[in-house]
Write an enzyme that holds these catalytic residues in place. Structure first.
Site: not given
Ligand code: FAD
Length: 467
Positions: A38, A144, A183, A186, A319, A321, A445
């Site tokens: 996740g 990520g 974001v 806050l 950045m 999800a 409404h």
């Molecule tokens: P990530 O979710 O960062 O996943 C990357 C994964 O790759 C991780 O599990 C990591 O362990 C794994 N990984 C990395 N390198 C390796 C490797 N070499 N080998 C194996 N595995 C590896 N976004 C929203 O849209 N809505 C929100 O409400 C929101 N709230 C957030 C709140 C917080 C506190 C934070 C920190 C972020 C929030 N975000 C939110 C941003 C969101 O979490 C990210 O934009 C999103 O997770 C990016 O997804 P991703 O798949 O690119 O990477």
């Protein structure tokens, strides 16, 4: 080859890509370095932060609104340990859900650190020290991002913390200084302010949530001030360091040209995130990074190496999800020979404070900079029957439309449940609706959505009915 496609990283980009690849008949592997699937979003981001935002909002409502509703509560208090435990339960439940989806779609999950051996070979280094190597026709990088720590700030994970630790504290801070008025800062600041923490925000620029329409930041600042937030704008933190359980922060007020010293029991650093490609062995595959350390991709999310793609936080763009998810589906459909499409201008941005904040499309500032002629229509939640009934009258909806054609160019809102309401803006703009089109559609409404209809009426020759 062992696999048609291997996805490195199980965040919302990676696991969604893996599902879509599997649906389209690709033999798919997913690699994740942690023991839980996740990614940031599910484990230390979107989901746990929303769990704590909800819990703290319930408490805040009980404390400040129940009496007005005629509800009496005696002995109201906080069991912070339980609050954190519930958040963990939510995360666990979602982890299990993703695991289930991997099984259902027959995706091979490999737990361990993934790295490139060459452009078709990936090595997985496992926790027990063993290694596994396999080959793959295509590889998707979805690794990520990680929080950025600024120079001078001594990140000790105990008192000087990032969002990751802020979601797992074992006490409610008395005083929390947040570096960065974006974001994440806050949202987490709201959690603790509602629980009684004295929160102050130190922000480098002159406003909150930079990047969103300026009107939203202004209104959010007004509301958060009422809740006790303190703000220092145009202020640059030069150091933060823990001494005997007290964090000493020094900063420079750039407007007044004087230095500032603040003490707190916790300091949350939330100044942004950096793409995470550490030890990924990109050089072994010949994959290039751009000047900001992101994996460089073309419009098809393809790197400079033909069979390697990259998605989510590790590439350019917001950045978020849901942006990562769109890109995950895009790459799978592209490799399946389909013609997928992402409209990056219509990826909504949301802040889950209360009131919530959301925006999509062009901001007024962007249109001004482009010299494009536009008109606006706004509607305040103060005039919404639904909002008055629920005592959520702060905020407004603002619609921006092209001056000549009336096509909606942007929707920006702050108010109750606007994180959900913004989808109406996305749908309208994807179908290139005019403000008049939306104003002529029936909105139930009483609902918060009527504010969108009214703002569209306001943008169409100032015809709002309840303003
Ligand atoms: P990530 O979710 O960062 O996943 C990357 C994964 O790759 C991780 O599990 C990591 O362990 C794994 N990984 C990395 N390198 C390796 C490797 N070499 N080998 C194996 N595995 C590896 N976004 C929203 O849209 N809505 C929100 O409400 C929101 N709230 C957030 C709140 C917080 C506190 C934070 C920190 C972020 C929030 N975000 C939110 C941003 C969101 O979490 C990210 O934009 C999103 O997770 C990016 O997804 P991703 O798949 O690119 O990477």
């Amino acid at each position: 080859m062992n696999y048609d496609v291997t996805v490195i990283g199980s965040g919302p980009g990676g696991y969604v890509a893996a599902i879509r690849f599997a649906q389209l008949g690709f033999k798919t592997a997913l690699i994740e370095k942690y023991n839980a699937l996740g990614g940031t979003c599910l484990n230390v981001g979107c989901i746990p932060s929303k769990a704590l935002l909800d819990s703290s909002e319930h408490y805040h409502q009980a404390l400040h609104k129940f009496e007005k509703h005629g509800i009496k509560v005696e002995g109201l208090g906080i069991d912070f340990g339980r609050m954190i435990e519930r958040k963990r339960e939510v995360v666990k439940q979602m982890n299990k859900g993703v695991e289930f989806l991997m099984k259902k779609n027959k995706i091979d999950v490999h737990y361990g650190f993934g790295s490139f051996v060459d452009k078709n070979t990936v090595k997985v280094s496992k926790e027990d020290g063993s290694e596994e190597t396999f080959t793959s026709e295509n590889i998707v990088i979805a690794t990520g991002s990680k929080p950025i720590i600024i120079p001078g700030v001594e990140y000790d994970k105990k008192r000087v913390i990032t969002s990751t630790e802020a979601l797992e504290l074992d006490e409610i801070p008395k005083k929390l200084v947040i570096i960065g008025g974006g974001v994440i800062g806050l949202e987490l600041g709201s959690v603790y302010a509602r629980l009684g923490t004295e929160v102050s925000v130190v922000e480098f620029t002159d406003s909150l949530i930079p990047g969103m329409d300026k009107s939203l930041g202004k209104e959010l600042q007004r509301v958060l001030k009422k809740e006790g937030f303190k703000f220092n704008f145009n202020t640059k933190v030069t150091s933060a360091k823990t001494e005997d359980d007290v964090v000493k922060i020094t900063a420079e007020d750039m407007k007044k040209g004087k230095s500032l010293e603040i003490e707190a029991d916790y300091c949350l650093v939330s100044v942004g995130r950096r793409p995470y490609t550490d030890k990924l062995g990109l050089e072994n595959a010949g994959v290039k990074l751009d000047d900001r350390g992101r994996v460089e991709v073309n419009a098809n999310l393809q790197t400079n190496v033909e069979n390697i793609y990259a998605i989510g936080d590790v590439v350019k763009g917001a950045m978020l999800a849901h942006k990562a998810e769109e890109e995950g589906m895009f790459v799978a459909e592209l490799l399946a020979g389909q013609k997928p499409h992402i409209n990056y201008k219509l990826i909504p941005g949301v802040v889950y404070t209360w009131p919530e904040v959301a925006g999509v499309g062009y901001t007024e500032e962007e249109l001004k900079a482009e010299g494009r002629k536009y008109k606006t229509g706004s509607f305040s939640f103060r005039a919404s029957g639904r909002a008055v009934a629920s005592m959520d009258v702060d905020g407004f909806v603002k619609v921006i439309a092209d001056e000549a054609t009336d096509e909606i160019l942007g929707m920006h809102m702050i108010g109750p449940r606007v994180a959900d309401l913004i989808s109406e803006g996305v749908v309208a703009m994807e179908y290139r609706a005019s403000a008049e089109d939306v104003s002529r559609m029936s909105h139930a409404h009483p609902t918060f959505t009527e504010a969108i209809k009214e703002a569209c009426l306001a943008a169409t020759e100032d015809r709002a009915l309840h303003a």
